[in-house]
Design an enzyme around this catalytic site. Sequence first.
Site, PDB file in Angstrom:
ATOM      1  N   SER A   7       0.850  -1.193   0.000  1.00 45.45           N
ATOM      2  CA  SER A   7       0.000   0.000   0.000  1.00 45.45           C
ATOM      3  C   SER A   7       0.881   1.236   0.000  1.00 45.45           C
ATOM      4  O   SER A   7       1.645   1.462   0.948  1.00 45.45           O
ATOM      5  CB  SER A   7      -0.894   0.023   1.237  1.00 45.45           C
ATOM      6  OG  SER A   7      -1.395   1.332   1.414  1.00 45.45           O
ATOM      7  N   HIS A  32      -1.370  -1.321  -4.184  1.00 46.01           N
ATOM      8  CA  HIS A  32      -2.617  -0.976  -3.490  1.00 46.01           C
ATOM      9  C   HIS A  32      -2.660   0.544  -3.265  1.00 46.01           C
ATOM     10  O   HIS A  32      -1.737   1.123  -2.698  1.00 46.01           O
ATOM     11  CB  HIS A  32      -2.668  -1.728  -2.163  1.00 46.01           C
ATOM     12  CG  HIS A  32      -3.956  -1.584  -1.411  1.00 46.01           C
ATOM     13  ND1 HIS A  32      -5.078  -2.338  -1.691  1.00 46.01           N
ATOM     14  CD2 HIS A  32      -4.306  -0.788  -0.376  1.00 46.01           C
ATOM     15  CE1 HIS A  32      -6.054  -2.012  -0.865  1.00 46.01           C
ATOM     16  NE2 HIS A  32      -5.613  -1.055  -0.049  1.00 46.01           N
ATOM     17  N   ASP A  34      -4.841   3.583  -1.644  1.00 36.77           N
ATOM     18  CA  ASP A  34      -5.892   3.877  -0.672  1.00 36.77           C
ATOM     19  C   ASP A  34      -6.502   5.245  -0.922  1.00 36.77           C
ATOM     20  O   ASP A  34      -5.853   6.275  -0.720  1.00 36.77           O
ATOM     21  CB  ASP A  34      -5.312   3.812   0.747  1.00 36.77           C
ATOM     22  CG  ASP A  34      -5.093   2.387   1.192  1.00 36.77           C
ATOM     23  OD1 ASP A  34      -6.038   1.590   1.090  1.00 36.77           O
ATOM     24  OD2 ASP A  34      -3.973   2.055   1.626  1.00 36.77           O
ATOM     25  N   MET A  36      -9.140   7.968   0.161  1.00 33.56           N
ATOM     26  CA  MET A  36      -9.930   8.376   1.332  1.00 33.56           C
ATOM     27  C   MET A  36     -10.482   9.784   1.123  1.00 33.56           C
ATOM     28  O   MET A  36      -9.796  10.638   0.544  1.00 33.56           O
ATOM     29  CB  MET A  36      -9.050   8.362   2.587  1.00 33.56           C
ATOM     30  CG  MET A  36      -8.364   7.023   2.837  1.00 33.56           C
ATOM     31  SD  MET A  36      -7.509   7.021   4.411  1.00 33.56           S
ATOM     32  CE  MET A  36      -6.609   5.472   4.292  1.00 33.56           C
ATOM     33  N   HIS A  65      -8.589   1.045  -3.674  1.00 26.95           N
ATOM     34  CA  HIS A  65      -9.494   0.763  -2.552  1.00 26.95           C
ATOM     35  C   HIS A  65     -10.204   2.061  -2.186  1.00 26.95           C
ATOM     36  O   HIS A  65      -9.595   2.968  -1.617  1.00 26.95           O
ATOM     37  CB  HIS A  65      -8.637   0.199  -1.401  1.00 26.95           C
ATOM     38  CG  HIS A  65      -9.368   0.029  -0.112  1.00 26.95           C
ATOM     39  ND1 HIS A  65      -8.713  -0.100   1.091  1.00 26.95           N
ATOM     40  CD2 HIS A  65     -10.691  -0.057   0.171  1.00 26.95           C
ATOM     41  CE1 HIS A  65      -9.606  -0.252   2.056  1.00 26.95           C
ATOM     42  NE2 HIS A  65     -10.811  -0.216   1.526  1.00 26.95           N
ATOM     43  N   MET A  67     -12.297   4.213  -0.089  1.00 29.21           N
ATOM     44  CA  MET A  67     -12.882   4.433   1.239  1.00 29.21           C
ATOM     45  C   MET A  67     -13.554   5.791   1.207  1.00 29.21           C
ATOM     46  O   MET A  67     -13.089   6.772   1.811  1.00 29.21           O
ATOM     47  CB  MET A  67     -11.774   4.390   2.311  1.00 29.21           C
ATOM     48  CG  MET A  67     -11.257   2.988   2.552  1.00 29.21           C
ATOM     49  SD  MET A  67      -9.627   2.981   3.328  1.00 29.21           S
ATOM     50  CE  MET A  67      -8.606   3.193   1.880  1.00 29.21           C
ATOM     51  N   MET A 135     -11.391  -5.914   5.747  1.00 30.84           N
ATOM     52  CA  MET A 135     -10.563  -4.963   6.492  1.00 30.84           C
ATOM     53  C   MET A 135     -10.204  -5.587   7.835  1.00 30.84           C
ATOM     54  O   MET A 135     -11.087  -6.037   8.574  1.00 30.84           O
ATOM     55  CB  MET A 135     -11.315  -3.651   6.729  1.00 30.84           C
ATOM     56  CG  MET A 135     -11.522  -2.784   5.493  1.00 30.84           C
ATOM     57  SD  MET A 135     -10.021  -2.452   4.545  1.00 30.84           S
ATOM     58  CE  MET A 135      -9.018  -1.554   5.754  1.00 30.84           C
ATOM     59  N   ASP A 173      -6.476  -6.447   4.565  1.00 26.86           N
ATOM     60  CA  ASP A 173      -5.888  -5.106   4.550  1.00 26.86           C
ATOM     61  C   ASP A 173      -5.872  -4.521   5.953  1.00 26.86           C
ATOM     62  O   ASP A 173      -6.927  -4.259   6.532  1.00 26.86           O
ATOM     63  CB  ASP A 173      -6.728  -4.234   3.607  1.00 26.86           C
ATOM     64  CG  ASP A 173      -6.176  -2.828   3.433  1.00 26.86           C
ATOM     65  OD1 ASP A 173      -5.097  -2.528   3.985  1.00 26.86           O
ATOM     66  OD2 ASP A 173      -6.831  -2.029   2.732  1.00 26.86           O
TER      67      ASP A 173
HETATM   68  C1  DX5 Z   1      -6.168   1.451   5.949  1.00 28.39           C
HETATM   69  C2  DX5 Z   1      -5.822   1.231   4.505  1.00 28.39           C
HETATM   70  C3  DX5 Z   1      -4.705   0.295   4.361  1.00 28.39           C
HETATM   71  C4  DX5 Z   1      -3.397   0.777   4.925  1.00 28.39           C
HETATM   72  C5  DX5 Z   1      -2.720  -0.410   5.521  1.00 28.39           C
HETATM   73  O1  DX5 Z   1      -7.217   2.327   6.028  1.00 28.39           O
HETATM   74  O2  DX5 Z   1      -6.935   0.706   3.791  1.00 28.39           O
HETATM   75  O3  DX5 Z   1      -4.527  -0.171   3.022  1.00 28.39           O
HETATM   76  O4  DX5 Z   1      -2.547   1.374   3.979  1.00 28.39           O
HETATM   77  O5  DX5 Z   1      -1.597  -0.001   6.206  1.00 28.39           O
HETATM   78  P1  DX5 Z   1      -0.778  -0.997   7.142  1.00 28.39           P
HETATM   79  O6  DX5 Z   1      -0.372  -2.166   6.296  1.00 28.39           O
HETATM   80  O7  DX5 Z   1       0.364  -0.159   7.589  1.00 28.39           O
HETATM   81  O8  DX5 Z   1      -1.705  -1.427   8.258  1.00 28.39           O
HETATM   82 ZN    ZN Z   2      -6.521  -0.286   1.711  1.00 28.31          ZN
END
Ligand code: DX5
Ligand code: ZN
Length: 213
Positions: A7, A32, A34, A36, A65, A67, A135, A173
Amino acid sequence: MKQIAPSILSADFTKLGEEIAAVEKAGADLIHVDIMDGHFVPNLTMGPPLVKSIRKITKLPLDCHLMIDNPEKFIEPFAKAGADWISVHVEACNLAELLPAIKKLGCKAGAVINPPTPLKKILPFCERADFVLIMTVNPGFGGQAMVEGTLEKIAALKKYLTDQKLNIPIEVDGGVKLENIADFADAGADIFVAGSGVFHTGDYKKTIAQMKK
Ligand code: DX5
Ligand code: ZN
C-alpha cells in the site's frame, strides 16, 4: 497463488515513483492505492490524477481501494485514470449495483467490509464480486494493529466461499506484517495488503520474499 500488494499510503511521497519501482522490482504483485475522502473515513489521501500519473510508471495492476462515500460518482474517473481493480465498501453503497458497474468499466470489482460490520452483510454480494476485501483494521490510517476477531471472519468467509463453490480470492488489509502474515494465510487469505509492513522495512525485496514464503 498468494499475492502481495504494497500500500503506497506508507511510501515516501517525495519519491513515489522510485518507491513503486522498488516494490515492483522487489516482487510485488499489485500496487494498493488507498483512496480516502475525509468523510467515510477520517483522513484524506489521493484521487484520480495520482492514479493517472502512477499508471505510467508501473506494469503492475493498480488496486484502488475506495474508502469514500458515494463511490458510484468516482468509479468511472478511477477506471479512466487507469485503475485495474476497484473495491467499494458494503457500508458505503449498494454492492448489487456497483459491482456490475465496475466490471462494465473493464475493472475487477471488489467488495469490502469493515471490522464492525457482520460478515453476513456482504455474503449476498460475493457471487457478483471478483474478490472480497476484509478490512483487518478500521480504515483511515496505515500502521494500525489488526483488530481482534478478524482472523475468524476471514476463516468464516473462506468456508462460505468454499461451500458455495465461489472461486474468488480473499484480500486482507490492515496490520499485515512479516510476523503475522502466516496467520492471515492460514485463515484463508490470498492477497495481502501491506503498507508499513513493506515500506517501513529496510529491504523491500527481502521482506516481500519472506512474506511469500
Ligand atoms: C487502511 C488502509 C490500508 C493501509 C494499511 O485504512 O486501507 O490499506 O494502507 O496499512 P498498514 O499495512 O500499515 O496497516
Ligand atoms: Zn486499503
